[in-house]
Design an enzyme around this catalytic site. Sequence first.
Site, short mmCIF file in Angstrom:
data_model
loop_
_atom_site.label_atom_id
_atom_site.label_comp_id
_atom_site.label_asym_id
_atom_site.label_seq_id
_atom_site.Cartn_x
_atom_site.Cartn_y
_atom_site.Cartn_z
N LYS A 1 57.08 49.93 17.73
CA LYS A 1 56.57 48.57 17.85
C LYS A 1 57.20 47.82 19.02
O LYS A 1 58.18 48.23 19.61
CB LYS A 1 56.74 47.82 16.53
CG LYS A 1 55.75 48.32 15.47
CD LYS A 1 55.71 47.49 14.22
CE LYS A 1 54.58 47.97 13.30
NZ LYS A 1 54.57 47.22 12.02
N ARG B 1 57.55 54.24 7.70
CA ARG B 1 56.24 54.66 8.21
C ARG B 1 56.39 54.92 9.70
O ARG B 1 56.73 54.02 10.47
CB ARG B 1 55.21 53.56 7.93
CG ARG B 1 53.79 53.88 8.39
CD ARG B 1 52.89 52.68 8.09
NE ARG B 1 51.50 52.92 8.44
CZ ARG B 1 50.98 52.73 9.64
NH1 ARG B 1 51.73 52.28 10.63
NH2 ARG B 1 49.69 52.97 9.85
#
Length: 282
Positions: free
Chosen positions: A221, A261
């Site tokens: 991210k 995740r």
Amino acid sequence: MRATPVQGLPEWDRCAVMGVVNVTPDSFSDGGRWFDTSTAVKHGLDLVAEGADLVDVGGESTRPGATRVDEHEELRRVLPVVRGLTSEGVVVSVDTMRASVAERAVEAGAVLVNDVSGGLADPAMVPAVAAAGVPFVVMHWRGFSEDMNARAVYGDVVAEVVAELGARMDAVVDGGIAPERIVVDPGLGFAKHAEHDLELLAHLSDLRALGRPLLVAASRKRFLGHVLAGDGGAPPPARERDAATAAVSAIAAHQGAWAVRVHEVRATRDAVRVARAVEGAL
């Protein structure tokens, strides 16, 4: 710190590793690489071979600024991949904000619904998941991708995320989903800037105080790109953030996360196992 198990899912002896299969042409990380059904199924099986405990299949990008796909297209992308993976014995989660997609995916064999909106995007989602009797991920969410960056305004990000997640959990339980089937997710990168994501990671214990298993989804991210770039530098491409992702996975596992995740499984598999070994030596 051992995580509370999730009713309806296998119980692992460490932080679980959730591999990501994006069946989309526009994911921020790997858009288009797994858009073909057979390629997506093979990728999911490869992730399991590398150590993924479960695989999260999604057909709609939620990167900042992304526009939504229609229901028919999302179903076309997701269902064949869910069927292909579950037929091979893979534990499959479906990443969707639509009740219809969740219902059809569960019928196809998915055993977990991962809704980044926590049921807010589709009023039919919570009743559908309650009727299906499967676990549900409630993520912290303040709005759709088109304008979520404008909603990244906090006085105390940890306190506000905990309060908003707690309220959403209560609503989901009131909607018929058993508390034992709820997983919470702080929503790193969703209506949050880098400093917000880092503060949340530093205070995962506050999120665990909600009393439910915690899913941490930091993989590749923007905040990791920000950290790696340093002052004034250019962030590395998303696919060059896997070592940083594994570092977050180790941190999350050490703080008692139920699962992480990730897009690249192997390094995170090793990271969570090392974290578990260190805990065992205490």
